[in-house]
Design a protein around this motif. Structure first.
Motif, PDB file in Angstrom:
ATOM      1  N   ILE A 339       0.831  -1.218   0.000  1.00 58.95           N
ATOM      2  CA  ILE A 339       0.000   0.000   0.000  1.00 58.95           C
ATOM      3  C   ILE A 339       0.863   1.265   0.000  1.00 58.95           C
ATOM      4  N   MET A 340       2.050   1.178   0.578  1.00 58.46           N
ATOM      5  CA  MET A 340       2.951   2.336   0.534  1.00 58.46           C
ATOM      6  C   MET A 340       3.625   2.446  -0.825  1.00 58.46           C
ATOM      7  N   GLU A 341       3.573   1.343  -1.577  1.00 55.74           N
ATOM      8  CA  GLU A 341       4.235   1.262  -2.876  1.00 55.74           C
ATOM      9  C   GLU A 341       5.720   1.612  -2.740  1.00 55.74           C
ATOM     10  N   LEU A 342       6.384   0.734  -1.987  1.00 58.63           N
ATOM     11  CA  LEU A 342       7.830   0.833  -1.821  1.00 58.63           C
ATOM     12  C   LEU A 342       8.472  -0.426  -2.389  1.00 58.63           C
ATOM     13  N   LYS A 446       6.512  16.659  -9.054  1.00 58.89           N
ATOM     14  CA  LYS A 446       5.614  15.528  -8.801  1.00 58.89           C
ATOM     15  C   LYS A 446       5.304  15.416  -7.324  1.00 58.89           C
ATOM     16  N   GLY A 447       4.084  14.962  -7.033  1.00 54.81           N
ATOM     17  CA  GLY A 447       3.727  14.635  -5.666  1.00 54.81           C
ATOM     18  C   GLY A 447       4.083  13.192  -5.384  1.00 54.81           C
ATOM     19  N   PRO A 448       3.927  12.759  -4.125  1.00 52.48           N
ATOM     20  CA  PRO A 448       4.339  11.404  -3.778  1.00 52.48           C
ATOM     21  C   PRO A 448       3.547  10.313  -4.496  1.00 52.48           C
ATOM     22  N   PHE A 449       2.340  10.648  -4.986  1.00 58.59           N
ATOM     23  CA  PHE A 449       1.555   9.631  -5.685  1.00 58.59           C
ATOM     24  C   PHE A 449       1.246  10.017  -7.130  1.00 58.59           C
ATOM     25  N   THR A 450       2.063  10.899  -7.702  1.00 58.03           N
ATOM     26  CA  THR A 450       1.912  11.199  -9.124  1.00 58.03           C
ATOM     27  C   THR A 450       2.450  10.015  -9.917  1.00 58.03           C
ATOM     28  N   ARG A 451       1.567   9.292 -10.582  1.00 57.13           N
ATOM     29  CA  ARG A 451       1.998   8.037 -11.215  1.00 57.13           C
ATOM     30  C   ARG A 451       2.582   8.248 -12.601  1.00 57.13           C
ATOM     31  N   ASP A 452       3.505   7.387 -12.933  1.00 54.95           N
ATOM     32  CA  ASP A 452       4.003   7.334 -14.301  1.00 54.95           C
ATOM     33  C   ASP A 452       2.889   6.704 -15.145  1.00 54.95           C
ATOM     34  N   PRO A 453       2.444   7.386 -16.213  1.00 54.79           N
ATOM     35  CA  PRO A 453       1.306   6.849 -16.965  1.00 54.79           C
ATOM     36  C   PRO A 453       1.615   5.487 -17.603  1.00 54.79           C
ATOM     37  N   GLU A 454       2.875   5.262 -17.886  1.00 54.36           N
ATOM     38  CA  GLU A 454       3.279   4.016 -18.545  1.00 54.36           C
ATOM     39  C   GLU A 454       3.287   2.839 -17.563  1.00 54.36           C
ATOM     40  N   THR A 455       4.021   3.009 -16.467  1.00 52.62           N
ATOM     41  CA  THR A 455       4.212   1.894 -15.527  1.00 52.62           C
ATOM     42  C   THR A 455       3.205   1.924 -14.386  1.00 52.62           C
ATOM     43  N   LEU A 456       2.508   3.025 -14.207  1.00 51.29           N
ATOM     44  CA  LEU A 456       1.612   3.260 -13.065  1.00 51.29           C
ATOM     45  C   LEU A 456       2.375   3.339 -11.741  1.00 51.29           C
ATOM     46  N   LEU A 475      -2.822   3.528   6.025  1.00 49.93           N
ATOM     47  CA  LEU A 475      -4.184   3.951   5.703  1.00 49.93           C
ATOM     48  C   LEU A 475      -4.277   4.241   4.213  1.00 49.93           C
ATOM     49  N   GLU A 476      -5.453   3.993   3.650  1.00 43.29           N
ATOM     50  CA  GLU A 476      -5.638   4.247   2.223  1.00 43.29           C
ATOM     51  C   GLU A 476      -5.341   5.718   1.901  1.00 43.29           C
ATOM     52  N   LYS A 477      -4.749   5.911   0.717  1.00 39.79           N
ATOM     53  CA  LYS A 477      -4.334   7.257   0.336  1.00 39.79           C
ATOM     54  C   LYS A 477      -5.129   7.758  -0.857  1.00 39.79           C
ATOM     55  N   ASP A 478      -5.286   9.055  -0.875  1.00 39.96           N
ATOM     56  CA  ASP A 478      -5.986   9.675  -1.992  1.00 39.96           C
ATOM     57  C   ASP A 478      -5.178   9.497  -3.286  1.00 39.96           C
ATOM     58  N   PHE A 479      -5.874   9.144  -4.355  1.00 41.23           N
ATOM     59  CA  PHE A 479      -5.223   8.864  -5.639  1.00 41.23           C
ATOM     60  C   PHE A 479      -4.347  10.028  -6.101  1.00 41.23           C
ATOM     61  N   ASN A 480      -4.805  11.237  -5.857  1.00 41.71           N
ATOM     62  CA  ASN A 480      -4.070  12.403  -6.364  1.00 41.71           C
ATOM     63  C   ASN A 480      -3.056  12.956  -5.374  1.00 41.71           C
ATOM     64  N   THR A 481      -3.514  13.192  -4.137  1.00 43.32           N
ATOM     65  CA  THR A 481      -2.643  13.906  -3.197  1.00 43.32           C
ATOM     66  C   THR A 481      -1.771  12.984  -2.355  1.00 43.32           C
ATOM     67  N   GLY A 482      -2.228  11.758  -2.145  1.00 45.60           N
ATOM     68  CA  GLY A 482      -1.493  10.877  -1.248  1.00 45.60           C
ATOM     69  C   GLY A 482      -1.834  11.116   0.214  1.00 45.60           C
ATOM     70  N   HIS A 491     -10.942   4.388  -2.737  1.00 42.69           N
ATOM     71  CA  HIS A 491     -10.374   3.108  -2.288  1.00 42.69           C
ATOM     72  C   HIS A 491     -10.404   2.093  -3.426  1.00 42.69           C
ATOM     73  N   GLU A 492     -11.537   1.996  -4.086  1.00 36.38           N
ATOM     74  CA  GLU A 492     -11.629   1.028  -5.184  1.00 36.38           C
ATOM     75  C   GLU A 492     -10.674   1.407  -6.317  1.00 36.38           C
ATOM     76  N   LYS A 493     -10.583   2.693  -6.575  1.00 40.82           N
ATOM     77  CA  LYS A 493      -9.673   3.151  -7.634  1.00 40.82           C
ATOM     78  C   LYS A 493      -8.224   2.777  -7.296  1.00 40.82           C
ATOM     79  N   MET A 494      -7.862   2.969  -6.035  1.00 38.89           N
ATOM     80  CA  MET A 494      -6.488   2.647  -5.625  1.00 38.89           C
ATOM     81  C   MET A 494      -6.243   1.136  -5.711  1.00 38.89           C
ATOM     82  N   ILE A 495      -7.210   0.346  -5.288  1.00 41.82           N
ATOM     83  CA  ILE A 495      -7.049  -1.115  -5.360  1.00 41.82           C
ATOM     84  C   ILE A 495      -6.871  -1.554  -6.806  1.00 41.82           C
ATOM     85  N   ARG A 496      -7.710  -1.009  -7.666  1.00 40.11           N
ATOM     86  CA  ARG A 496      -7.619  -1.401  -9.079  1.00 40.11           C
ATOM     87  C   ARG A 496      -6.309  -0.904  -9.694  1.00 40.11           C
TER      88      ARG A 496
END
Ligand SMILES: Cc1ncc(C[n+]2csc(CCOP(=O)(O)OP(=O)(O)O)c2C)c(N)n1
Ligand code: SF4
Ligand SMILES: [Mg+2]
Lengths: 623, 339
Positions: A339-342, A446-456, A475-482, A491-496
């Motif tokens: 969930i931390m994506e480390l 970039k913010g901490p959860f700004t995703r690379d569009p290619e690799t996500l 704890l679950e994090k907001d898709f945009n701000t973290g 939550h569902e968006k982050m899981i997917r």
């Protein structure tokens, strides 16, 4: 008298018979130096140019009573003038240093094969301890075998008559008598072992001299007695030119981690807790501090993985190594890394389970635990090395994926791969992949959860980076701000998204590799340590012209993108694995395929026949 | 050169603080945010690591790097981070349940290793986040939802536990005495090695008043013993009570007056005593028989794990003398060449 340089053929009278390959098994009490003897024979044979594969078989108890069945230690090796994929199904030669070793190993050997025995140990006490009622040398037990009884202990003591060593020290040299005798039998030179002994006992030259003397005595025993009608020769194998060394899986994995560290420019931090058969990874890496490798022996597996994640957060390659019981303990923290994506590399050297199970024996029964053994929707990358040497490449691949996709990667090795060894074609450093990593800085915008569009993948921001302070957590994090978010849709968006990120790695890995016909009757789909046995089975079918192909998976999550198309080209998919059908379950769930399982959970690797026979029955049903 | 002066605001994040109104955690947060600018470390070089519990939310409110981990395991994460990044200022926030139940094993080991981390343990003698079960620091007989007839197990004394684990810095403070809390946290930060600070924290929802005897005006002078290095162990409204040793046992005495002792007989506080016996004695002073000590019980210099681990790496690199090439490593051991 032994002259320097002995080991060349002195008894030209004895014929030498050429063999394509031979399987030798050394067995004795754990105090008999069996592993060492096996390793010496292995190294000498490598240098003589044979291809080789070895399998140490340790007892679970460290100090089982001397002479007991529980204390029997074994070391099997196959040497060949052809390519070798396994340590061999059954020994051609069994060397038994005591009655218990005979009792344990006799079931492994086929009738008519050679058994070399140290008769000195066959006294009534030892015979009884081994569970024999009568002396097996006398009661007909061994009638169907070619038995060579040698009074090894007595001959060893005789050779050291003039030595000042204690009786106990002298007796301990006896494995070198057996080794010397086998060197003679297989036309091997003794200089590699001599050099090794001189180095090992540089502080006690009298011990080096004694062992060397005993080894020569064993060799000369072969020369002078009429016991063996001929000696044997296994010619050098046709091997790809290059530089080689012998590696076990655990050593190759450790070297791979050092390489990954150098190739990425990042330090490796190993946080771990000792457990068989994974501890050697800690032992190996602890010696590589000069490469900036940090090893931390934590108070338990949980602290081990947590410290590795903490180090990853700080910008290191966080690594933790364990076996089944430890994998179970690490699962909650692995979920945090998901969930931390480390990045995180978890090595599970699988052993027989559940619970303590068969701690020194291999099994492949942690696949589903690696896939699903965490709460929540918790995807991780799963890789499995095929052979001991492949552990080097798998380690590099694990670091590549972990850092590129900011994800935990689980490596499923097993006790067989970890401890057995093979010749490793040492790669040129400049052919290894570039793993360089760039940490995100404020200027990247970039913010901490700004995703690379290619690799996500999200950016890797090290603490200490000005302007980018942020908080990560379970704890679950907001898709945009973290920031922490309890929003249901988020939550569902982050899981997917996390699931899609890991699934998308399929685009970035090697396609399925097929050996044999591109379509046909049977595809043997394998993973992990059965690789070698499957290769042998495929060679058998190839010779027969049977329509059988093989596909060995190194990536188990995600699978290679084309795996479905590949499997569809065969009428049957057969999956041999050392569990009750875990890969089979994954394949059934993911593809329109109903594979046939070959399942063995005896803590022993597959024999070639155990794969060939069921496939053959399947083929007969096909035609 | 005048560096940009940092303020409390620079260490305050934009997140809404979600503790219950009146919770003691607010005061601790505010105190930490307030002193941070004085510590000489910019926000981006500070990391707050926490476990799970009400206390675990702390990092979200600090405008530093923050790592909200899993229940009880914060010492593991913090150790990996500090060993691999010794230049960072690493703080660990935990609760009595987080640190002493699920995380008890990790706590004793981080203390024994003396990793250079500041641990703030918010002791409210209750599980707050899970709504009010008794904790390992709750008093015997504690009636909670999970122990309707009273709890049976003896509580841990956190300071004694930390000292038993070999902690090099052990202190206590109270959420209601902010000036003193500031001082203690500053001292913890200044100490090299693991600093263990127990903070008596009021959970006004599930264990209100657990520490009122130490915080209320009427009682606190007689129930709290302020420790000051080099000063005698004196307390009481009129500063007329003190601690003396009778053989191996501490005793409360009155100074002066009829039958009283001399001030010079009172034990003088020394936080630097190398052996832990004295600090352990202090940690065992418990209300109501004794006043409870606050301040620094023990502060001794000991090598830190992070420093030693990095020193081994430095020495190994030095011994290799620049010859640690991957090429050489891969080609080491018994090799042979196939032509
Ligand atoms: C593995 C695990 N077990 C249980 C929990 C539930 N849980 C969360 S916080 C907590 C107790 C917290 O008590 P304490 O550390 O005293 O923190 P406080 O809330 O009082 O600050 C428990 C049992 C959890 N989150 N994770
Ligand atoms: S439950 Fe207690 S400790 Fe938790 S926030 Fe509320 S008052 Fe504070
Ligand atoms: Mg609490």
């Amino acid at each position: 008298m032994v002259e320097a340089g002995a080991g060349s053929r002195e008894d030209t009278a004895r014929p030498s018979q050429e063999l394509e390959s031979v399987v030798i098994r050394f067995a004795g009490d754990s105090g008999d130096g069996i592993q060492l003897t096996g390793t010496q024979f292995t190294n000498t044979s490598f240098i003589a140019g044979n291809d080789l594969s070895t399998l140490p078989d340790f007892p679970a108890e460290i100090r089982a009573p001397a002479g007991s069945l529980a204390g029997v230690s074994g070391f099997q090796l196959q040497l060949s003038s052809q390519e070798v994929h396994t340590p061999g199904d059954t020994p051609d030669v069994l060397v038994c240093m005591n009655p218990a070793a005979l009792k344990v190993n006799l079931p492994l050997i086929e009738k008519g094969k050679v058994i070399l025995l140290n008769t000195s140990t066959f006294n009534s006490a030892n015979i009884k301890k081994a569970g024999y009622e009568e002396n097996p040398l006398e009661d007909g037990t061994l009638d169907d075998y070619q038995v060579f009884p040698v009074d090894i202990t007595a001959l060893t003591l005789g050779a050291l008559e003039d030595s000042d060593l204690s009786q106990k020290e002298k007796t301990r040299c006896k494995n070198f008598f057996a080794l010397g005798l086998l060197y003679w039998l297989y036309n091997r030179k003794m200089d590699t072992t001599e050099q090794w002994l001189n180095k090992k006992f540089s502080k006690a030259p009298e011990l080096a001299a004694a062992n060397i003397k005993v080894m020569h005595a064993g060799y000369n025993y072969g020369v002078t007695t009429e016991m063996f009608a001929s000696t044997y020769e296994v010619k050098p194998a046709q091997i790809q030119p290059g530089k080689y060394r012998n590696v076990t899986g655990n050593t190759a994995l450790s070297l791979g981690m050092v390489a990954a560290s150098q190739l990425s420019g990042l330090p490796v931090f190993l946080g771990t807790y000792p457990i068989t058969p994974a501890s050697d990874i800690l032992h190996d890496l602890a010696r590589f501090k000069n490469f900036g490798i940090v090893t931390f022996q934590a108070e338990d597996e949980i602290a081990g993985v947590c410290s590795a994640i903490g180090a990853s957060y700080g910008g290191s390659i966080g690594l933790t190594s364990t076996s089944g019981p430890g994998l179970a303990l690490k699962s909650e923290a692995m979920g945090l890394a998901v969930i931390m994506e480390l990045p995180l590399v978890v090595v599970d050297v699988q052993r027989g389970g559940p619970s303590t199970g068969l701690p020194t024996k291999p099994e492949q029964a942690d696949l589903l635990a690696a896939m699903f053994g965490r709460h929540g929707e918790c995807p991780a990358v799963v890789l499995a090395p095929a052979t001991p040497a492949d552990c080097f490449d798998i380690a590099i691949e694990a670091v590549r994926l972990a850092t590129k996709y900011m994800t935990p990667v689980i490596i499923l090795s097993d006790g067989f791969i970890a401890n057995s060894s093979e010749a490793w074609h040492i790669p040129e450093v400049d052919t290894l992949p570039d793993l360089s990593v760039r940490f995100t800085v404020a200027e990247d915008g970039k913010g901490p959860f700004t995703r690379d569009p290619e690799t996500l993948s999200r950016p890797w921001i090290r603490p200490g980076t000005p302007g980018l302070t942020h908080r990560v957590g379970g704890l679950e994090k907001d898709f945009n701000t973290g920031n922490v978010s309890y929003d249901p849709d988020n939550h569902e968006k982050m899981i997917r998204t996390r699931a899609a990120k890991v699934a998308g790695i399929a685009k970035d890995i090697e396609p399925a590799q097929v050996v044999g016909p591109e379509s046909g009757d049977v595809l043997i789909l394998s993973w992990g340590s059965p690789a070698g046995t499957v290769r042998r089975a495929l060679e058998v079918f190839q010779k027969e012209g049977a329509s059988v192909a093989g596909c060995h998976l190194r990536h188990l999550n995600p699978f290679p993108a084309d795996l479905g198309q590949v499997m569809a080209k065969y009428r049957h998919v057969v999956i041999p694995e050392m569990n009750l059908g875990q890969l089979r379950m994954l394949i059934t769930a993911n593809y329109d395929v109903r594979p046939v399982g070959i399942n063995k959970v005896k803590g022993q690797p597959f024999r070639v026949s155990e794969i060939v026979d069921p496939v053959r029955r399947l083929l007969q049903g096909v035609h | 050169m005048e560096a940009l002066k940092l303020t409390k605001k620079d260490f305050t994040s934009d997140q809404d603080v979600r503790w219950c109104p009146g919770c003691g955690d607010y005061a601790i947060l505010s105190t930490v945010q307030k002193i941070m600018p004085d510590l000489g470390v910019p926000p981006h070089d500070v990391v707050f690591v926490s476990g799970i519990g009400c206390s675990g939310r702390f990092p979200y409110y600090m405008n530093t790097y923050g790592f909200h981990s899993i229940h009880g395991r914060a010492p593991g994460f913090a150790t990996g981070l500090k060993v691999s990044r010794p230049e960072l200022s690493v703080w660990l926030v935990s609760g009595d349940g987080d640190a002493m139940s699920i995380g008890g094993n990790h706590l004793i080991h981080i203390l024994r290793r003396n990793v250079d981390i500041n641990i703030l343990m918010f002791n409210n003698r209750i599980y707050g986040l899970t709504k009010g079960q008794y904790s390992p620091t709750s008093e015997i007989g504690k009636k909670t939802k999970s122990t309707p007839m009273g709890s049976l197990d003896r509580p841990f004394n956190p300071l004694s536990l930390a000292l038993g684990a070999g902690a090099s810095f052990v202190a206590r403070a109270v959420d209601r005495d902010l000036g003193h809390l500031q001082e203690v946290i500053r001292a913890a930060n200044a100490h090299k090695g693991t600093s263990f600070v127990e903070i008596y924290q009021n959970c006004n929802v599930f264990n209100d008043g657990a520490f009122s005897q130490f915080t209320e005006k009427e009682t606190k002078d007689d129930t709290v013993l302020y420790l000051e290095h080099g000063k005698p162990l004196i307390f009481g409204k009129n500063k007329d009570k003190g601690i003396v040793m009778r053989g191996a046992h501490p005793e409360v005495v009155t100074i002066g007056g009829e039958g009283g002792v001399l001030e010079s007989d009172i034990v003088v506080h020394d936080e630097t005593v190398p052996t832990p016996h004295y600090a352990f004695m202090l940690s065992q002073l418990q209300y109501p028989k004794f006043p409870e000590p606050v301040g620094v019980l023990r502060s001794v210099e000991q090598p830190t794990y992070d420093e030693m681990a990095n020193e081994q790496i430095r020495r190994a690199k030095e011994a290799a003398n620049g010859s640690s090439s991957l090429e050489k490593l891969l080609n080491s051991g018994d090799t042979w060449t196939v032509e």
